[in-house]
Design an enzyme around this catalytic site. Structure first.
Site, PDB file in Angstrom:
ATOM      1  N   SER A 145       0.822  -1.218   0.000  1.00 37.24           N
ATOM      2  CA  SER A 145       0.000   0.000   0.000  1.00 37.24           C
ATOM      3  C   SER A 145       0.851   1.260   0.000  1.00 37.24           C
ATOM      4  O   SER A 145       0.340   2.372  -0.153  1.00 37.24           O
ATOM      5  CB  SER A 145      -0.943   0.008   1.207  1.00 37.24           C
ATOM      6  OG  SER A 145      -0.195  -0.016   2.403  1.00 37.24           O
TER       7      SER A 145
ATOM      8  N   VAL B  46       0.786 -10.804   7.284  1.00 30.28           N
ATOM      9  CA  VAL B  46       1.581 -11.940   6.794  1.00 30.28           C
ATOM     10  C   VAL B  46       2.181 -12.775   7.929  1.00 30.28           C
ATOM     11  O   VAL B  46       2.549 -13.928   7.714  1.00 30.28           O
ATOM     12  CB  VAL B  46       2.704 -11.486   5.824  1.00 30.28           C
ATOM     13  CG1 VAL B  46       2.127 -10.838   4.581  1.00 30.28           C
ATOM     14  CG2 VAL B  46       3.711 -10.569   6.521  1.00 30.28           C
TER      15      VAL B  46
ATOM     16  N   SER C 138      17.913  -6.605   3.234  1.00 34.85           N
ATOM     17  CA  SER C 138      18.448  -5.276   3.561  1.00 34.85           C
ATOM     18  C   SER C 138      19.961  -5.336   3.581  1.00 34.85           C
ATOM     19  O   SER C 138      20.553  -6.385   3.907  1.00 34.85           O
ATOM     20  CB  SER C 138      17.951  -4.831   4.937  1.00 34.85           C
ATOM     21  OG  SER C 138      18.671  -3.705   5.386  1.00 34.85           O
TER      22      SER C 138
ATOM     23  N   TYR D 249      16.128  -6.406  13.632  1.00 37.87           N
ATOM     24  CA  TYR D 249      15.856  -6.159  12.208  1.00 37.87           C
ATOM     25  C   TYR D 249      16.982  -6.769  11.352  1.00 37.87           C
ATOM     26  O   TYR D 249      16.717  -7.483  10.372  1.00 37.87           O
ATOM     27  CB  TYR D 249      15.741  -4.654  11.966  1.00 37.87           C
ATOM     28  CG  TYR D 249      15.468  -4.270  10.532  1.00 37.87           C
ATOM     29  CD1 TYR D 249      14.187  -4.374   9.995  1.00 37.87           C
ATOM     30  CD2 TYR D 249      16.490  -3.815   9.701  1.00 37.87           C
ATOM     31  CE1 TYR D 249      13.928  -4.022   8.680  1.00 37.87           C
ATOM     32  CE2 TYR D 249      16.239  -3.457   8.385  1.00 37.87           C
ATOM     33  CZ  TYR D 249      14.957  -3.560   7.878  1.00 37.87           C
ATOM     34  OH  TYR D 249      14.716  -3.212   6.558  1.00 37.87           O
TER      35      TYR D 249
ATOM     36  N   ALA E 124      19.037  -9.130  12.138  1.00 34.26           N
ATOM     37  CA  ALA E 124      18.965 -10.601  12.227  1.00 34.26           C
ATOM     38  C   ALA E 124      17.857 -11.135  11.327  1.00 34.26           C
ATOM     39  O   ALA E 124      18.023 -12.158  10.653  1.00 34.26           O
ATOM     40  CB  ALA E 124      18.726 -11.018  13.677  1.00 34.26           C
TER      41      ALA E 124
ATOM     42  N   LYS F  98      16.693  -9.795   8.591  1.00 30.88           N
ATOM     43  CA  LYS F  98      17.027  -9.644   7.168  1.00 30.88           C
ATOM     44  C   LYS F  98      18.133 -10.619   6.753  1.00 30.88           C
ATOM     45  O   LYS F  98      18.175 -11.066   5.605  1.00 30.88           O
ATOM     46  CB  LYS F  98      17.422  -8.193   6.877  1.00 30.88           C
ATOM     47  CG  LYS F  98      16.252  -7.208   7.033  1.00 30.88           C
ATOM     48  CD  LYS F  98      15.105  -7.558   6.093  1.00 30.88           C
ATOM     49  CE  LYS F  98      13.961  -6.564   6.145  1.00 30.88           C
ATOM     50  NZ  LYS F  98      12.871  -6.883   5.206  1.00 30.88           N
TER      51      LYS F  98
HETATM   52  P1  NAD Z   1       7.222   0.942   4.600  1.00 31.33           P
HETATM   53  O1  NAD Z   1       7.115   0.965   6.077  1.00 31.33           O
HETATM   54  O2  NAD Z   1       6.827   2.138   3.833  1.00 31.33           O
HETATM   55  O3  NAD Z   1       6.431  -0.306   3.988  1.00 31.33           O
HETATM   56  C1  NAD Z   1       6.312  -1.535   4.643  1.00 31.33           C
HETATM   57  C2  NAD Z   1       4.980  -2.102   4.259  1.00 31.33           C
HETATM   58  O4  NAD Z   1       4.819  -3.388   4.878  1.00 31.33           O
HETATM   59  C3  NAD Z   1       3.820  -1.225   4.763  1.00 31.33           C
HETATM   60  O5  NAD Z   1       2.865  -1.095   3.748  1.00 31.33           O
HETATM   61  C4  NAD Z   1       3.268  -2.031   5.933  1.00 31.33           C
HETATM   62  O6  NAD Z   1       1.898  -1.814   6.175  1.00 31.33           O
HETATM   63  C5  NAD Z   1       3.515  -3.445   5.450  1.00 31.33           C
HETATM   64  N1  NAD Z   1       3.485  -4.393   6.548  1.00 31.33           N
HETATM   65  C6  NAD Z   1       4.131  -4.322   7.728  1.00 31.33           C
HETATM   66  N2  NAD Z   1       3.828  -5.371   8.488  1.00 31.33           N
HETATM   67  C7  NAD Z   1       2.951  -6.127   7.777  1.00 31.33           C
HETATM   68  C8  NAD Z   1       2.282  -7.331   8.044  1.00 31.33           C
HETATM   69  N3  NAD Z   1       2.427  -7.969   9.202  1.00 31.33           N
HETATM   70  N4  NAD Z   1       1.461  -7.834   7.086  1.00 31.33           N
HETATM   71  C9  NAD Z   1       1.283  -7.200   5.912  1.00 31.33           C
HETATM   72  N5  NAD Z   1       1.898  -6.038   5.612  1.00 31.33           N
HETATM   73  C10 NAD Z   1       2.722  -5.514   6.535  1.00 31.33           C
HETATM   74  O7  NAD Z   1       8.738   0.586   4.319  1.00 31.33           O
HETATM   75  P2  NAD Z   1       9.540   0.293   2.957  1.00 31.33           P
HETATM   76  O8  NAD Z   1      10.795   1.068   3.069  1.00 31.33           O
HETATM   77  O9  NAD Z   1       8.677   0.419   1.761  1.00 31.33           O
HETATM   78  O10 NAD Z   1       9.911  -1.242   3.218  1.00 31.33           O
HETATM   79  C11 NAD Z   1       9.571  -2.307   2.343  1.00 31.33           C
HETATM   80  C12 NAD Z   1      10.538  -3.450   2.584  1.00 31.33           C
HETATM   81  O11 NAD Z   1      11.858  -3.029   2.251  1.00 31.33           O
HETATM   82  C13 NAD Z   1      10.587  -3.894   4.044  1.00 31.33           C
HETATM   83  O12 NAD Z   1      10.734  -5.286   4.106  1.00 31.33           O
HETATM   84  C14 NAD Z   1      11.857  -3.233   4.557  1.00 31.33           C
HETATM   85  O13 NAD Z   1      12.400  -3.912   5.646  1.00 31.33           O
HETATM   86  C15 NAD Z   1      12.733  -3.303   3.322  1.00 31.33           C
HETATM   87  N6  NAD Z   1      13.840  -2.362   3.296  1.00 31.33           N
HETATM   88  C16 NAD Z   1      13.630  -1.010   3.307  1.00 31.33           C
HETATM   89  C17 NAD Z   1      14.717  -0.153   3.278  1.00 31.33           C
HETATM   90  C18 NAD Z   1      14.574   1.337   3.275  1.00 31.33           C
HETATM   91  O14 NAD Z   1      15.605   2.034   3.368  1.00 31.33           O
HETATM   92  N7  NAD Z   1      13.388   1.899   3.161  1.00 31.33           N
HETATM   93  C19 NAD Z   1      16.020  -0.671   3.250  1.00 31.33           C
HETATM   94  C20 NAD Z   1      16.195  -2.046   3.256  1.00 31.33           C
HETATM   95  C21 NAD Z   1      15.104  -2.888   3.259  1.00 31.33           C
END
Ligand code: NAD
Length: 245
Positions: free
Chosen positions: A10, A61, A142, A155, A157, A159
């Site tokens: 979303s 999830v 990550s 976090y 751990a 990833k």
């Molecule tokens: P974000 O917080 O904008 O998006 C995370 C999404 O996951 C949100 O829509 C949230 O509602 C959803 N979510 C969380 N828990 C959930 C659950 N239990 N069931 C269903 N949906 C759930 O963050 P983002 O930056 O878009 O992150 C997306 C992915 O990328 C994540 O796995 C995050 O760890 C990873 N990531 C992000 C970065 C960064 O710098 N933004 C870096 C490395 C990895």
């Protein structure tokens, strides 16, 4: 018609990945946990601006029952599941001394168990996929899986665990389903919006390409892995050169 599920789509990276899949000709499931309005808006934009369809499905999830329901509903909506992107994730900044075990468990529950739950539920449908590039799973890990992080040990751990899951599933599901990971560096989303300008500047200086990533940079990587028919068990590092391995 080919279909893809992107968990946690979303907003942020998940939203960009879902849009990229729709632009590339896939119907998509926009999965959300809480914010129905935001998920619906993402789906409406895809329906309006692309030639593909998006459907919204609520599921946490980390709950195996929800993960099963997500897959059952997605199959009803899309007809097939050809690609799965385990993107849903949560983060928390706490030093180990102050970290309650329940919080540690919650991060692993969503970031690792969540990917496992959805993958397990989707497996039989992915195996039936007839897309020419072959079905795929991409897990969003990550850069912190390699470097660790002092105030987010759980976090990091989780990833790192996701990379173990990726390689194990790549072996388990070969030759039918390819399983890969993307390990983003700092991407500008809500997850990283808490930095002060000074902190952000310091972080940016560590990146040879001189900028933070955008969600679309990760969508490019996921699209590559989706189409890369001879790549499995691999992690694509997308971090502007911050970590060169
Ligand atoms: P974000 O917080 O904008 O998006 C995370 C999404 O996951 C949100 O829509 C949230 O509602 C959803 N979510 C969380 N828990 C959930 C659950 N239990 N069931 C269903 N949906 C759930 O963050 P983002 O930056 O878009 O992150 C997306 C992915 O990328 C994540 O796995 C995050 O760890 C990873 N990531 C992000 C970065 C960064 O710098 N933004 C870096 C490395 C990895």
């Amino acid at each position: 018609m080919a279909g893809a599920i992107i968990t946690g789509s979303s907003r942020g990276i998940g939203r960009a990945v879902a849009r990229r899949f729709a632009d590339d000709g896939y119907d998509v499931i926009i999965n959300y946990r809480n914010n129905a309005e935001m998920a619906t808006s993402v789906a409406e934009t895809i329906d309006r601006e692309t030639s593909r369809e998006a459907r919204v499905v609520k599921a946490d999830v980390s709950d195996p029952g929800d993960a099963e329901a997500l897959i059952t509903t997605s199959v009803e909506e899309l007809g097939s599941i050809d690609h799965l992107v385990n993107n849903a994730g949560i983060d928390q900044h706490v030093y180990t001394e102050q970290l309650p075990p329940t919080d540690f468990d919650r991060i692993l529950d969503v970031n690792v168990n969540g990917a496992f739950n959805v993958t397990k539920a989707a497996l039989s449908y992915l195996r039936e996929s007839a897309v020419p590039e072959g079905p795929s799973i991409t897990n969003i890990s990550s850069i912190l899986a390699y470097t660790g992080a002092p105030i987010e040990c759980h976090y990091a751990a989780s990833k790192a665990g996701l990379l173990g899951l990726t390689k194990s599933h790549a072996r388990d599901f070969a030759p039918t389903i390819r399983v890969n990971a993307v390990a983003p560096g700092h991407i500008e989303t809500d997850m990283t919006a808490d930095r002060t300008p000074a902190e952000a500047n310091r972080e940016r200086q560590q990146i040879p390409l001189g900028r933070f990533g955008q969600p679309e940079d990760i969508a490019d990587a996921v699209a590559y892995l989706r189409d890369a028919g001879f790549v499995t068990g691999e992690t694509l590092n997308v971090n502007g050169g911050e970590l060169m391995r």
